[in-house]
Design a protein around this motif. Sequence first.
Motif, PDB file in Angstrom:
ATOM      1  N   VAL A 395       0.832  -1.196   0.000  1.00  0.00           N
ATOM      2  CA  VAL A 395       0.000   0.000   0.000  1.00  0.00           C
ATOM      3  C   VAL A 395       0.875   1.257   0.000  1.00  0.00           C
ATOM      4  CG1 VAL A 395      -1.601   1.364   1.411  1.00  0.00           C
ATOM      5  CG2 VAL A 395      -2.012  -1.069   1.040  1.00  0.00           C
ATOM      6  N   LEU A 396       1.913   1.267   0.821  1.00  0.00           N
ATOM      7  CA  LEU A 396       2.812   2.419   0.861  1.00  0.00           C
ATOM      8  C   LEU A 396       3.428   2.680  -0.502  1.00  0.00           C
ATOM      9  CD1 LEU A 396       4.640   1.773   4.270  1.00  0.00           C
ATOM     10  CD2 LEU A 396       2.947   3.547   3.798  1.00  0.00           C
ATOM     11  N   GLN A 397       3.812   1.613  -1.196  1.00  0.00           N
ATOM     12  CA  GLN A 397       4.395   1.776  -2.523  1.00  0.00           C
ATOM     13  C   GLN A 397       3.380   2.351  -3.514  1.00  0.00           C
ATOM     14  OE1 GLN A 397       5.660  -2.258  -3.157  1.00  0.00           O
ATOM     15  NE2 GLN A 397       7.714  -1.918  -2.281  1.00  0.00           N
ATOM     16  N   GLN A 398       2.128   1.855  -3.442  1.00  0.00           N
ATOM     17  CA  GLN A 398       1.093   2.347  -4.356  1.00  0.00           C
ATOM     18  C   GLN A 398       0.774   3.828  -4.089  1.00  0.00           C
ATOM     19  OE1 GLN A 398      -1.667  -1.125  -3.536  1.00  0.00           O
ATOM     20  NE2 GLN A 398      -2.077  -0.834  -5.718  1.00  0.00           N
ATOM     21  N   VAL A 399       0.674   4.178  -2.793  1.00  0.00           N
ATOM     22  CA  VAL A 399       0.362   5.565  -2.441  1.00  0.00           C
ATOM     23  C   VAL A 399       1.485   6.489  -2.898  1.00  0.00           C
ATOM     24  CG1 VAL A 399       0.055   7.158  -0.498  1.00  0.00           C
ATOM     25  CG2 VAL A 399      -1.148   4.964  -0.521  1.00  0.00           C
ATOM     26  N   ALA A 400       2.745   6.095  -2.677  1.00  0.00           N
ATOM     27  CA  ALA A 400       3.880   6.930  -3.088  1.00  0.00           C
ATOM     28  C   ALA A 400       3.868   7.160  -4.592  1.00  0.00           C
ATOM     29  CB  ALA A 400       5.183   6.280  -2.649  1.00  0.00           C
ATOM     30  N   LEU A 401       3.609   6.078  -5.377  1.00  0.00           N
ATOM     31  CA  LEU A 401       3.586   6.206  -6.833  1.00  0.00           C
ATOM     32  C   LEU A 401       2.427   7.099  -7.273  1.00  0.00           C
ATOM     33  CD1 LEU A 401       4.745   5.357  -9.567  1.00  0.00           C
ATOM     34  CD2 LEU A 401       3.238   3.338  -9.494  1.00  0.00           C
ATOM     35  N   GLU A 420       3.625   5.820   7.809  1.00  0.00           N
ATOM     36  CA  GLU A 420       2.610   5.961   6.765  1.00  0.00           C
ATOM     37  C   GLU A 420       2.410   7.418   6.382  1.00  0.00           C
ATOM     38  OE1 GLU A 420       0.292   5.919  10.672  1.00  0.00           O
ATOM     39  OE2 GLU A 420       2.094   5.020   9.830  1.00  0.00           O
ATOM     40  N   GLU A 421       3.367   8.277   6.696  1.00  0.00           N
ATOM     41  CA  GLU A 421       3.233   9.699   6.468  1.00  0.00           C
ATOM     42  C   GLU A 421       4.150  10.145   5.328  1.00  0.00           C
ATOM     43  OE1 GLU A 421       2.131  13.030   9.652  1.00  0.00           O
ATOM     44  OE2 GLU A 421       4.204  12.346   9.783  1.00  0.00           O
ATOM     45  N   PHE A 422       3.606  10.964   4.415  1.00  0.00           N
ATOM     46  CA  PHE A 422       4.357  11.465   3.267  1.00  0.00           C
ATOM     47  C   PHE A 422       4.355  12.990   3.307  1.00  0.00           C
ATOM     48  CE2 PHE A 422       2.996   7.272   2.087  1.00  0.00           C
ATOM     49  CZ  PHE A 422       4.057   6.746   1.383  1.00  0.00           C
ATOM     50  N   CYS A 423       5.359  13.559   2.643  1.00  0.00           N
ATOM     51  CA  CYS A 423       5.466  15.011   2.539  1.00  0.00           C
ATOM     52  C   CYS A 423       5.534  15.399   1.061  1.00  0.00           C
ATOM     53  CB  CYS A 423       6.714  15.499   3.280  1.00  0.00           C
ATOM     54  SG  CYS A 423       6.969  17.281   3.169  1.00  0.00           S
ATOM     55  N   VAL A 424       4.733  16.381   0.690  1.00  0.00           N
ATOM     56  CA  VAL A 424       4.713  16.859  -0.696  1.00  0.00           C
ATOM     57  C   VAL A 424       5.003  18.363  -0.677  1.00  0.00           C
ATOM     58  CG1 VAL A 424       3.362  17.134  -2.798  1.00  0.00           C
ATOM     59  CG2 VAL A 424       3.062  15.090  -1.379  1.00  0.00           C
ATOM     60  N   VAL A 425       5.995  18.784  -1.475  1.00  0.00           N
ATOM     61  CA  VAL A 425       6.332  20.197  -1.602  1.00  0.00           C
ATOM     62  C   VAL A 425       5.882  20.673  -2.980  1.00  0.00           C
ATOM     63  CG1 VAL A 425       8.155  21.923  -1.580  1.00  0.00           C
ATOM     64  CG2 VAL A 425       8.306  19.948  -0.058  1.00  0.00           C
ATOM     65  N   LEU A 426       5.028  21.710  -2.982  1.00  0.00           N
ATOM     66  CA  LEU A 426       4.539  22.302  -4.224  1.00  0.00           C
ATOM     67  C   LEU A 426       5.181  23.676  -4.402  1.00  0.00           C
ATOM     68  CD1 LEU A 426       0.727  21.476  -3.898  1.00  0.00           C
ATOM     69  CD2 LEU A 426       2.469  20.171  -5.140  1.00  0.00           C
ATOM     70  N   SER A 427       5.589  24.000  -5.627  1.00  0.00           N
ATOM     71  CA  SER A 427       6.160  25.317  -5.921  1.00  0.00           C
ATOM     72  C   SER A 427       5.708  25.767  -7.299  1.00  0.00           C
ATOM     73  CB  SER A 427       7.695  25.277  -5.848  1.00  0.00           C
ATOM     74  OG  SER A 427       8.206  24.387  -6.814  1.00  0.00           O
ATOM     75  N   SER A 428       5.479  27.076  -7.403  1.00  0.00           N
ATOM     76  CA  SER A 428       4.977  27.601  -8.681  1.00  0.00           C
ATOM     77  C   SER A 428       5.248  29.090  -8.765  1.00  0.00           C
ATOM     78  CB  SER A 428       3.471  27.333  -8.801  1.00  0.00           C
ATOM     79  OG  SER A 428       2.943  27.938  -9.968  1.00  0.00           O
ATOM     80  N   GLN A 429       5.362  29.592 -10.011  1.00  0.00           N
ATOM     81  CA  GLN A 429       5.522  31.019 -10.206  1.00  0.00           C
ATOM     82  C   GLN A 429       4.205  31.752  -9.907  1.00  0.00           C
ATOM     83  OE1 GLN A 429       8.162  32.708 -10.840  1.00  0.00           O
ATOM     84  NE2 GLN A 429       9.637  31.111 -11.416  1.00  0.00           N
ATOM     85  N   ALA A 430       3.062  31.055 -10.148  1.00  0.00           N
ATOM     86  CA  ALA A 430       1.747  31.645  -9.876  1.00  0.00           C
ATOM     87  C   ALA A 430       1.248  31.194  -8.515  1.00  0.00           C
ATOM     88  CB  ALA A 430       0.766  31.220 -10.974  1.00  0.00           C
ATOM     89  N   LYS A 431       0.199  31.826  -8.069  1.00  0.00           N
ATOM     90  CA  LYS A 431      -0.396  31.478  -6.788  1.00  0.00           C
ATOM     91  C   LYS A 431      -0.901  30.029  -6.824  1.00  0.00           C
ATOM     92  CE  LYS A 431      -3.996  32.799  -3.497  1.00  0.00           C
ATOM     93  NZ  LYS A 431      -5.112  33.724  -3.199  1.00  0.00           N
ATOM     94  N   ILE A 432      -0.669  29.301  -5.736  1.00  0.00           N
ATOM     95  CA  ILE A 432      -1.049  27.892  -5.661  1.00  0.00           C
ATOM     96  C   ILE A 432      -2.438  27.771  -5.065  1.00  0.00           C
ATOM     97  CG2 ILE A 432      -0.462  25.651  -4.675  1.00  0.00           C
ATOM     98  CD1 ILE A 432       2.444  26.556  -4.595  1.00  0.00           C
ATOM     99  N   GLU A 433      -3.303  27.000  -5.749  1.00  0.00           N
ATOM    100  CA  GLU A 433      -4.624  26.691  -5.209  1.00  0.00           C
ATOM    101  C   GLU A 433      -4.478  25.484  -4.286  1.00  0.00           C
ATOM    102  OE1 GLU A 433      -7.227  28.503  -5.576  1.00  0.00           O
ATOM    103  OE2 GLU A 433      -6.347  29.883  -7.048  1.00  0.00           O
ATOM    104  N   ASN A 434      -4.137  25.749  -3.027  1.00  0.00           N
ATOM    105  CA  ASN A 434      -3.776  24.672  -2.103  1.00  0.00           C
ATOM    106  C   ASN A 434      -4.907  23.673  -1.889  1.00  0.00           C
ATOM    107  OD1 ASN A 434      -1.004  25.413  -1.091  1.00  0.00           O
ATOM    108  ND2 ASN A 434      -2.087  27.337  -0.719  1.00  0.00           N
TER     109      ASN A 434
END
Length: 505
Positions: A395-401, A420-434
């Motif tokens: 499951v961890l592998q499927q979620v990561a992919l 079971e915890e993941f971290c995602v970093v989002l970056s963009s030149q425009a404003k991010i719709e979080n």
Amino acid sequence: MKISNFSVKQLTVLASIFMAATFVICYLTFRYFFTYDLAVERAFNQQQEEVHRVKTLLKLQKNELAKNLMDYASWDEIADYIAGENDDLLQDSLNDHTFSALEVSGIFIFDPHVSLVWGRLYDYVKHKELSYAPIRYKFGALLADSLRSPTDKLTSVVKFLVLDGQSHLMATSRVCNSEGVDCDKGFMMMIKPVGQEFSGTLRQATGLAVEIKTKDEFESFDTLTENVSVIEKLDFQNDSTVFVEIHHSVKIPDFITWRELSAVLAFAVFMFGFNLALAHIIVRPVKRVCSALDSLISGNASTLTEQDSFISYEMRDFVYRINEVFNQLEAKQKELEWLALHDALTKVGNRRSLQQYWDALVEQCGERHISLLLIDIDYFKPFNDHYGHIEGDHVLQQVALCLEQAKTQCDKFVARFGGEEFCVVLSSQAKIENQQEAEWLRAAIVELQISHQYSPIADCITVSSGVADCALQPLEELQDIFLVADSALYQAKDLGRNQCVVHSL
């Protein structure tokens, strides 16, 4: 015969034989000329003989004093004087000449009740009367041994005595008749000084430097050297108060003389030069290998060096094997570099790569909008407990992919934060719709439709998300931003899970 025809083992054998033969010759020479143990034992035995000579002379002095005392104690004149029947004794037999002839400084006569009948302390060298006040009230203790002696025969007791800070010999006995029996007439005591003059006598008789010291004069055994012996003597109270310090004429030899030391140093310098030359011959090829390794690391060579350029066939084989190993290490290095920056199970980034990615974003702070998401799989522990850890890992592998491939309008970096915890970093030149970005990730996980019969909120695997919206603000410590995202995550869990909560910095 060229040296290149020898192996390292053969060179070592030859060098060992040479060093062993040299050592044996030097050792036998040293043993022949310098027998330290035998010299020490011989010197020690001679010192013991010197101590024995001093003890013998001390014994002779004690015997002489005892003999003189017993000669007087067996005079009828002494017994008559105690009884008050011989008034001429002092003038005829106990005058100044008596003290000088006997070399004594004190003579005391007591009645049977240990009452002093007559006594005198006299310096026969300086012809000076001395006070016996220091022992006036110790006569009972001084005569204690004689009080216990038998009355049917004449005996004497000789002990050491410290008087006015000086060492003395003291002899006591009962007073008997001229036959040496009926020893109940009284008591007699003689005191003989054993100071500097006596030490001089011992020096003349033994040829040794001998000093007789009192307890106050004697410092400590710890300060003595191995060439000095001390004889302790007991006084009338059986205390160690007199010490005979003997400075031996025979000295314990030094462990090594300058002549011996020079020979050993010369041998050591010779062996050092020999070993240095031998090591140079053996190590030179190894240095060449190291130089080739440096070139290979810098990318200037494909192999270490030519194998035929080494002296011994062992080194040639060594280089061949090193070349093989290095090729394998080069492949393994790339694998290790990947493992250092990725989670081995899920193949996404780990905390180390997350920190590196974040540091790169910090340099661009003010130019890009940034958000950090913490994503936690809902009720993952019940899943593991009922489906097993193997299914949990899958499951961890499927979620990561899924997180890596999910729809997004931003640059995205995914890392496993732990468990079971993941971290995602989002970056963009425009404003991010979080909210939208987090919802896309949540929905993508739901679309996997991974069955979870033990989840109270859904029949499949779901996730909860906490978003820290950094926007264009100056980035603080990553740990502080994690706390904001973690707070949002806990709020999402409190609201029922399977949802997203956004907090701004």
